[in-house]
Scaffold this motif. Structure first.
Motif, PDB file in Angstrom:
ATOM      1  N   ASP A  83       3.843  -3.072   5.794  1.00 30.53           N
ATOM      2  CA  ASP A  83       3.038  -2.490   4.718  1.00 30.53           C
ATOM      3  C   ASP A  83       1.744  -1.843   5.197  1.00 30.53           C
ATOM      4  OD1 ASP A  83       1.628  -4.696   5.470  1.00 30.53           O
ATOM      5  OD2 ASP A  83       1.904  -5.797   3.591  1.00 30.53           O
ATOM      6  N   GLY A  84       1.584  -1.670   6.513  1.00 27.10           N
ATOM      7  CA  GLY A  84       0.398  -1.003   7.022  1.00 27.10           C
ATOM      8  C   GLY A  84      -0.784  -1.904   7.275  1.00 27.10           C
ATOM      9  N   TYR A 128       3.420   1.712  12.542  1.00 27.91           N
ATOM     10  CA  TYR A 128       3.926   3.047  12.233  1.00 27.91           C
ATOM     11  C   TYR A 128       5.284   2.986  11.551  1.00 27.91           C
ATOM     12  CZ  TYR A 128       0.165   4.560  15.283  1.00 27.91           C
ATOM     13  OH  TYR A 128      -1.073   4.768  15.843  1.00 27.91           O
ATOM     14  N   GLY A 129       5.609   1.821  11.002  1.00 24.78           N
ATOM     15  CA  GLY A 129       6.871   1.670  10.299  1.00 24.78           C
ATOM     16  C   GLY A 129       8.077   1.651  11.205  1.00 24.78           C
ATOM     17  N   VAL A 138       0.841  -1.187   0.000  1.00 21.20           N
ATOM     18  CA  VAL A 138       0.000   0.000   0.000  1.00 21.20           C
ATOM     19  C   VAL A 138       0.880   1.241   0.000  1.00 21.20           C
ATOM     20  CG1 VAL A 138      -1.926  -1.091   1.192  1.00 21.20           C
ATOM     21  CG2 VAL A 138      -0.095  -0.058   2.522  1.00 21.20           C
ATOM     22  N   ASP A 139       0.281   2.341  -0.416  1.00 23.80           N
ATOM     23  CA  ASP A 139       0.982   3.618  -0.407  1.00 23.80           C
ATOM     24  C   ASP A 139       0.952   4.179   1.012  1.00 23.80           C
ATOM     25  OD1 ASP A 139       2.106   6.051  -0.877  1.00 23.80           O
ATOM     26  OD2 ASP A 139       0.361   6.894  -1.890  1.00 23.80           O
ATOM     27  N   ARG A 140       2.129   4.358   1.606  1.00 21.98           N
ATOM     28  CA  ARG A 140       2.214   4.807   2.993  1.00 21.98           C
ATOM     29  C   ARG A 140       2.662   6.259   3.095  1.00 21.98           C
ATOM     30  NH1 ARG A 140       3.717   0.869   7.531  1.00 21.98           N
ATOM     31  NH2 ARG A 140       2.094   2.233   8.339  1.00 21.98           N
ATOM     32  N   SER A 141       2.589   6.982   2.011  1.00 24.03           N
ATOM     33  CA  SER A 141       3.055   8.369   2.012  1.00 24.03           C
ATOM     34  C   SER A 141       2.220   9.254   2.932  1.00 24.03           C
ATOM     35  CB  SER A 141       3.031   8.934   0.593  1.00 24.03           C
ATOM     36  OG  SER A 141       1.708   8.876   0.054  1.00 24.03           O
ATOM     37  N   LYS A 142       0.967   8.873   3.180  1.00 22.60           N
ATOM     38  CA  LYS A 142       0.099   9.682   4.039  1.00 22.60           C
ATOM     39  C   LYS A 142      -0.036   9.101   5.437  1.00 22.60           C
ATOM     40  CE  LYS A 142      -2.684  11.354   0.133  1.00 22.60           C
ATOM     41  NZ  LYS A 142      -4.056  11.456  -0.435  1.00 22.60           N
TER      42      LYS A 142
END
Length: 253
Positions: free
Chosen positions: A61-62, A68-69, A42-46
């Motif tokens: 990957d969320g 929270y990485g 998934v896109d984790r940019s946000k």
């Protein structure tokens, strides 16, 4: 003869260099292949991330609650896992430790609060008999040592059944348990078994979004509780007082 030997030596060094180059290229290819498989789903940019890195986000990957990485030691990295210490086991054991910590944090401070308000016995958690040098409470229905060993046996039984359910999800529904096998079947996810025993008030949410929010709230409160229990122990060693008494002293200062 000298020139022949020099030629042979040069050919041997060239062959070794070629093999080394091929091995290096093979390692690069394997690393790239592993990297491609580990690309975040998934896109984790946000997302709200803390002290993370590109390599960490390849496997965090969320999808896990409370992700929270943050994994500075790489404990969740599938490449470094082995034996029973796997990413699945670490994620599962964190949830279990969170639940025990929440129970423990409440159980340590509740007797002090109730006792100071005239309900029950005002006793500090480390004086209940678990740590004899710290104090012994002799008002149980049996002596503290007998109670301790009974608790060890009961907990060992429960923990073994939990371990079996983690290793073989749904297996507890097939093992005889005084006619209660049906409620021990679980949901297929050992961390969230559900059913009439583990979700008796149907608080598990009526939708996937609600369940996701509840899982996040649980893991957040559980992590805070683990820190709180560690703080209880540290304060007991340093001050010889219970958490509620420490709180009152802090507010009075």
């Amino acid at each position: 003869m000298a020139s022949t030997m020099l030629t042979k030596r040069a050919n041997l060094q060239a062959a070794k260099a070629a093999v080394s180059s091929q091995a290096s290229r093979a390692r690069i290819v394997r690393c790239r292949a592993e990297g491609e498989q580990g690309i975040a789903k998934v896109d984790r940019s946000k997302d709200e991330l803390y002290f993370t890195s590109e390599s960490t986000l390849q496997y965090l990957d969320g999808t896990l609650p409370g992700d929270y990485g943050f994994d500075p030691l790489g404990l969740m990295d599938p490449v470094n896992s082995g034996g029973f210490i796997t990413p699945q086991w670490l994620a599962y054991s964190e949830v279990i430790h969170c639940r025990w910590a929440m129970l423990g944090a409440a159980g340590c401070i509740a007797p002090e609060i109730l006792g100071r308000n005239g309900i029950g016995v005002n006793i500090r958690w480390f004086e209940t008999g678990v740590i004899p040098p710290a104090g012994t409470y002799d008002q149980y229905w049996t002596d503290p040592y007998s109670l301790f060993y009974l608790e060890v046996i009961a907990m060992q039984f429960a923990e073994l059944k939990r371990w079996q359910d983690f290793k073989y999800p749904g297996s507890q529904a097939k093992q005889y348990f005084v006619g209660l096998e049906a409620v021990m079947g679980g949901s297929g996810d050992p961390a969230y078994p559900g059913g009439p025993w583990f979700n008796m008030f149907n608080l598990g949410g009526k939708s996937e979004a609600e369940m996701k929010k509840l899982k996040l709230n649980e893991i957040k409160n559980g992590r805070l509780a683990m820190i709180a229990v560690f703080g209880y122990g540290a304060q007991a060693v340093l001050t010889g007082k219970g958490p509620y008494e420490n709180l009152l002293d802090h507010l009075a200062d």
